[in-house]
Design a protein around this motif. Structure first.
Motif, PDB file in Angstrom:
ATOM      1  N   ARG A 105      29.235  -9.109 -20.252  1.00 57.78           N
ATOM      2  CA  ARG A 105      27.978  -9.136 -19.500  1.00 57.78           C
ATOM      3  C   ARG A 105      27.767  -7.850 -18.733  1.00 57.78           C
ATOM      4  O   ARG A 105      26.641  -7.395 -18.567  1.00 57.78           O
ATOM      5  CB  ARG A 105      27.954 -10.372 -18.599  1.00 57.78           C
ATOM      6  CG  ARG A 105      27.695 -11.599 -19.428  1.00 57.78           C
ATOM      7  CD  ARG A 105      27.816 -12.891 -18.679  1.00 57.78           C
ATOM      8  NE  ARG A 105      27.388 -13.992 -19.560  1.00 57.78           N
ATOM      9  CZ  ARG A 105      27.506 -15.268 -19.289  1.00 57.78           C
ATOM     10  NH1 ARG A 105      28.056 -15.646 -18.150  1.00 57.78           N
ATOM     11  NH2 ARG A 105      27.086 -16.181 -20.139  1.00 57.78           N
ATOM     12  N   ILE A 108      26.392  -5.591 -21.257  1.00 57.57           N
ATOM     13  CA  ILE A 108      24.963  -5.852 -21.436  1.00 57.57           C
ATOM     14  C   ILE A 108      24.158  -5.175 -20.334  1.00 57.57           C
ATOM     15  O   ILE A 108      23.152  -4.510 -20.591  1.00 57.57           O
ATOM     16  CB  ILE A 108      24.697  -7.372 -21.441  1.00 57.57           C
ATOM     17  CG1 ILE A 108      25.211  -7.972 -22.741  1.00 57.57           C
ATOM     18  CG2 ILE A 108      23.224  -7.681 -21.244  1.00 57.57           C
ATOM     19  CD1 ILE A 108      25.150  -9.476 -22.800  1.00 57.57           C
ATOM     20  N   THR A 109      24.634  -5.314 -19.111  1.00 56.87           N
ATOM     21  CA  THR A 109      23.948  -4.688 -17.972  1.00 56.87           C
ATOM     22  C   THR A 109      23.907  -3.175 -18.136  1.00 56.87           C
ATOM     23  O   THR A 109      22.882  -2.529 -17.917  1.00 56.87           O
ATOM     24  CB  THR A 109      24.676  -5.050 -16.668  1.00 56.87           C
ATOM     25  OG1 THR A 109      24.681  -6.465 -16.533  1.00 56.87           O
ATOM     26  CG2 THR A 109      23.995  -4.425 -15.467  1.00 56.87           C
ATOM     27  N   LEU A 111      23.978  -1.489 -20.902  1.00 56.34           N
ATOM     28  CA  LEU A 111      23.090  -1.084 -21.991  1.00 56.34           C
ATOM     29  C   LEU A 111      21.623  -1.191 -21.616  1.00 56.34           C
ATOM     30  O   LEU A 111      20.766  -0.585 -22.257  1.00 56.34           O
ATOM     31  CB  LEU A 111      23.368  -1.933 -23.232  1.00 56.34           C
ATOM     32  CG  LEU A 111      24.647  -1.589 -23.976  1.00 56.34           C
ATOM     33  CD1 LEU A 111      24.982  -2.676 -24.981  1.00 56.34           C
ATOM     34  CD2 LEU A 111      24.500  -0.255 -24.680  1.00 56.34           C
ATOM     35  N   SER A 112      21.321  -1.950 -20.590  1.00 55.85           N
ATOM     36  CA  SER A 112      19.909  -2.083 -20.234  1.00 55.85           C
ATOM     37  C   SER A 112      19.490  -1.049 -19.197  1.00 55.85           C
ATOM     38  O   SER A 112      18.326  -1.013 -18.817  1.00 55.85           O
ATOM     39  CB  SER A 112      19.620  -3.494 -19.754  1.00 55.85           C
ATOM     40  OG  SER A 112      20.281  -3.709 -18.536  1.00 55.85           O
ATOM     41  N   CYS A 113      20.427  -0.204 -18.754  1.00 57.20           N
ATOM     42  CA  CYS A 113      20.040   0.927 -17.909  1.00 57.20           C
ATOM     43  C   CYS A 113      19.202   1.866 -18.760  1.00 57.20           C
ATOM     44  O   CYS A 113      19.510   2.106 -19.914  1.00 57.20           O
ATOM     45  CB  CYS A 113      21.269   1.684 -17.403  1.00 57.20           C
ATOM     46  SG  CYS A 113      22.202   0.794 -16.158  1.00 57.20           S
ATOM     47  N   LYS A 114      18.160   2.415 -18.152  1.00 56.21           N
ATOM     48  CA  LYS A 114      17.217   3.199 -18.949  1.00 56.21           C
ATOM     49  C   LYS A 114      17.651   4.649 -19.142  1.00 56.21           C
ATOM     50  O   LYS A 114      17.441   5.225 -20.191  1.00 56.21           O
ATOM     51  CB  LYS A 114      15.826   3.134 -18.331  1.00 56.21           C
ATOM     52  CG  LYS A 114      15.319   1.706 -18.192  1.00 56.21           C
ATOM     53  CD  LYS A 114      13.912   1.554 -18.737  1.00 56.21           C
ATOM     54  CE  LYS A 114      13.339   0.181 -18.440  1.00 56.21           C
ATOM     55  NZ  LYS A 114      14.063  -0.918 -19.098  1.00 56.21           N
TER      56      LYS A 114
ATOM     57  N   LEU B  38      20.437  -7.347 -10.217  1.00 58.79           N
ATOM     58  CA  LEU B  38      21.229  -6.144 -10.002  1.00 58.79           C
ATOM     59  C   LEU B  38      20.989  -5.596  -8.596  1.00 58.79           C
ATOM     60  O   LEU B  38      19.971  -5.916  -7.970  1.00 58.79           O
ATOM     61  CB  LEU B  38      20.853  -5.092 -11.041  1.00 58.79           C
ATOM     62  CG  LEU B  38      21.011  -5.566 -12.488  1.00 58.79           C
ATOM     63  CD1 LEU B  38      20.617  -4.463 -13.454  1.00 58.79           C
ATOM     64  CD2 LEU B  38      22.442  -6.006 -12.748  1.00 58.79           C
ATOM     65  N   ARG B  42      16.517  -5.157  -9.994  1.00 60.20           N
ATOM     66  CA  ARG B  42      16.108  -5.500 -11.357  1.00 60.20           C
ATOM     67  C   ARG B  42      16.756  -6.810 -11.800  1.00 60.20           C
ATOM     68  O   ARG B  42      17.851  -7.151 -11.375  1.00 60.20           O
ATOM     69  CB  ARG B  42      16.545  -4.391 -12.317  1.00 60.20           C
ATOM     70  CG  ARG B  42      15.428  -3.463 -12.734  1.00 60.20           C
ATOM     71  CD  ARG B  42      15.949  -2.333 -13.594  1.00 60.20           C
ATOM     72  NE  ARG B  42      16.853  -2.791 -14.629  1.00 60.20           N
ATOM     73  CZ  ARG B  42      18.052  -2.265 -14.865  1.00 60.20           C
ATOM     74  NH1 ARG B  42      18.494  -1.277 -14.124  1.00 60.20           N
ATOM     75  NH2 ARG B  42      18.807  -2.739 -15.825  1.00 60.20           N
ATOM     76  N   GLN B  44      18.415  -8.863 -14.834  1.00 56.61           N
ATOM     77  CA  GLN B  44      18.980  -8.665 -16.160  1.00 56.61           C
ATOM     78  C   GLN B  44      19.237 -10.019 -16.789  1.00 56.61           C
ATOM     79  O   GLN B  44      20.046 -10.783 -16.264  1.00 56.61           O
ATOM     80  CB  GLN B  44      20.278  -7.866 -16.077  1.00 56.61           C
ATOM     81  CG  GLN B  44      20.981  -7.743 -17.407  1.00 56.61           C
ATOM     82  CD  GLN B  44      20.101  -7.088 -18.452  1.00 56.61           C
ATOM     83  OE1 GLN B  44      19.497  -6.056 -18.206  1.00 56.61           O
ATOM     84  NE2 GLN B  44      19.977  -7.701 -19.619  1.00 56.61           N
ATOM     85  N   LEU B  46      20.978 -12.374 -19.188  1.00 57.25           N
ATOM     86  CA  LEU B  46      22.287 -12.303 -19.837  1.00 57.25           C
ATOM     87  C   LEU B  46      22.345 -13.121 -21.106  1.00 57.25           C
ATOM     88  O   LEU B  46      23.022 -12.756 -22.061  1.00 57.25           O
ATOM     89  CB  LEU B  46      23.373 -12.793 -18.881  1.00 57.25           C
ATOM     90  CG  LEU B  46      23.573 -11.977 -17.613  1.00 57.25           C
ATOM     91  CD1 LEU B  46      24.530 -12.687 -16.684  1.00 57.25           C
ATOM     92  CD2 LEU B  46      24.084 -10.590 -17.973  1.00 57.25           C
ATOM     93  N   HIS B  65      26.052 -15.723 -11.758  1.00 57.80           N
ATOM     94  CA  HIS B  65      24.713 -15.551 -12.339  1.00 57.80           C
ATOM     95  C   HIS B  65      23.844 -16.775 -12.053  1.00 57.80           C
ATOM     96  O   HIS B  65      24.330 -17.808 -11.593  1.00 57.80           O
ATOM     97  CB  HIS B  65      24.809 -15.296 -13.840  1.00 57.80           C
ATOM     98  CG  HIS B  65      25.438 -16.394 -14.626  1.00 57.80           C
ATOM     99  ND1 HIS B  65      26.789 -16.499 -14.821  1.00 57.80           N
ATOM    100  CD2 HIS B  65      24.896 -17.454 -15.262  1.00 57.80           C
ATOM    101  CE1 HIS B  65      27.051 -17.564 -15.565  1.00 57.80           C
ATOM    102  NE2 HIS B  65      25.929 -18.158 -15.841  1.00 57.80           N
ATOM    103  N   GLY B 152      15.899  -4.964 -22.576  1.00 53.49           N
ATOM    104  CA  GLY B 152      16.032  -3.652 -21.952  1.00 53.49           C
ATOM    105  C   GLY B 152      14.821  -2.765 -22.182  1.00 53.49           C
ATOM    106  O   GLY B 152      14.921  -1.543 -22.125  1.00 53.49           O
ATOM    107  N   LEU B 153      13.671  -3.375 -22.464  1.00 55.05           N
ATOM    108  CA  LEU B 153      12.435  -2.622 -22.634  1.00 55.05           C
ATOM    109  C   LEU B 153      11.524  -2.916 -21.441  1.00 55.05           C
ATOM    110  O   LEU B 153      11.900  -3.638 -20.528  1.00 55.05           O
ATOM    111  CB  LEU B 153      11.742  -3.050 -23.940  1.00 55.05           C
ATOM    112  CG  LEU B 153      12.557  -2.860 -25.216  1.00 55.05           C
ATOM    113  CD1 LEU B 153      11.923  -3.607 -26.371  1.00 55.05           C
ATOM    114  CD2 LEU B 153      12.687  -1.377 -25.540  1.00 55.05           C
ATOM    115  N   THR B 154      10.311  -2.358 -21.467  1.00 60.74           N
ATOM    116  CA  THR B 154       9.341  -2.713 -20.433  1.00 60.74           C
ATOM    117  C   THR B 154       8.397  -3.766 -21.004  1.00 60.74           C
ATOM    118  O   THR B 154       8.258  -3.881 -22.230  1.00 60.74           O
ATOM    119  CB  THR B 154       8.501  -1.487 -20.027  1.00 60.74           C
ATOM    120  OG1 THR B 154       7.824  -0.998 -21.167  1.00 60.74           O
ATOM    121  CG2 THR B 154       9.396  -0.414 -19.446  1.00 60.74           C
TER     122      THR B 154
END
Lengths: 188, 188
Positions: A105, A108-109, A111-114, B38, B42, B44, B46, B65, B152-154
């Motif tokens: 997890r 995952i976190t 990988l979601s950083c931009k 986070l 943000r 996230q 999971l 979580h 992980g997109l907008t």
DNA sequence: CGAGAGTTTGACGGCTTTCAACGCGGGTGG
DNA sequence: CCACCCGCGTTGAAAGCCGTCAAACTCTCG
């Protein structure tokens, strides 16, 4: 308890996807990397393992990922049935899986950083926790390509970011595979 | 076996990070989403959970979580100690955790796709497997923002991609929260 | 009917990817 | 012993895709 310990040299494959699962492998010493090969041929790094970590939890069917030694390491193979029949050991196994789930997890976190810099900072953090670190000095026995496959970046971007950090003294190379983290990377 | 079943309405919080873990929650019906907040605020996402899935495996400490109902759902709370003392149940739990680990790893693979279209295609696939689907028709009770936080997109990028798919007939909206997948998305 | 959350669409700029060339070091074979 | 080669790493330039900001629209619920 039936256990056999096997040693693996650096870069050696410990097991491969498609192998039949028989026993549960636990890393005694050293470090390993877990990955899959995607249909398009890309490698996806799934996890890092350090001393004490199980490399998979498959008791019956086929393995779904590869494990490769990052450093010379010893692996203990435990008989799955024996492990499960002992209540204490089963509880221990559960705890191990919960820890793994926690690392996945964090992955995952990460990988979601931009931005690439954020991702790599999280990676350094995660790697320090997975592979062990003494204060600010850590081992990082991965190639640029492996780091790229872990973070979802390209090896060029990884190289550029590390070069920048080297100039900043954010992350300085001590020797091959060993780095010292500057203050900016010691947040967690 | 001591079990209590509780119902939750859509959008209700099933448990929050920081709560003390007492019993293991398993989804009997409906769908839920697991996420963390986070440090920077943000969200996230999971994991997604469907009928039969456990929402966490914490037996002792604090939860790390949140779980929220995507649809009205029933949750059964099992006593952790009882569950672990029964060898069959412990084995079952292990299998559940292994499945979760597998889903997290598919999530990791998804996030390392470079293009938005690929990521969302993988997401559709994963969601169909997590939440269930009948042939080409699937439920997708998520907001654009939740999908964005998963991939992980907008939310704008998600919206644009879905709009394009609607025109392509790659993914057509049947009703609110229900979509029909075209051939291009039925690969797996 | 109004309010507000969720969604759609547009324009623009920046960051990462892509493509390419070069440097470095270790291992192999002559 | 030295030349060669290959994997790995570094660096540069250009292009493309997605994120950001902004405005208008839809649907549900009160």
């Amino acid at each position: 308890m039936t256990v056999s310990v096997i040693e693996f040299g650096k870069r050696r494959t410990i097991f491969a996807a498609g192998d039949k699962a028989g026993s549960l492998p636990k890393l005694i010493s050293g470090a390993a990397i877990l990955y899959t090969i995607l249909p398009d041929g890309r490698r996806q790094v799934l996890d890092l393992a350090g001393a004490g970590d199980f490399l998979h939890f498959e008791t019956g069917g086929e393995l779904d990922h590869f494990a490769e030694a990052l450093t010379p390491c010893e692996v203990a193979f435990y008989d799955a049935e024996e492990l499960l029949s002992d209540a204490d050991m089963a509880g221990f196994l559960l705890e191990q899986m919960r820890d793994r789930l926690g690392f996945e997890r964090r992955h995952i976190t990460l990988l979601s950083c931009k931005s690439a810099t954020e991702r790599l900072a999280e990676f350094i953090d995660l790697a320090a926790d997975c592979l062990g670190a003494e204060n600010d000095v850590m081992n990082l026995p991965l190639t640029r390509q492996q780091i790229a496959d872990f973070t979802g970046l390209t090896l060029e971007t990884v190289s550029r970011t590390f070069a920048q950090w080297q100039r900043d003294e954010t992350l300085t190379k001590v020797s091959a595979g060993t780095y010292r983290r500057g203050e900016a990377l010691l947040a967690a």
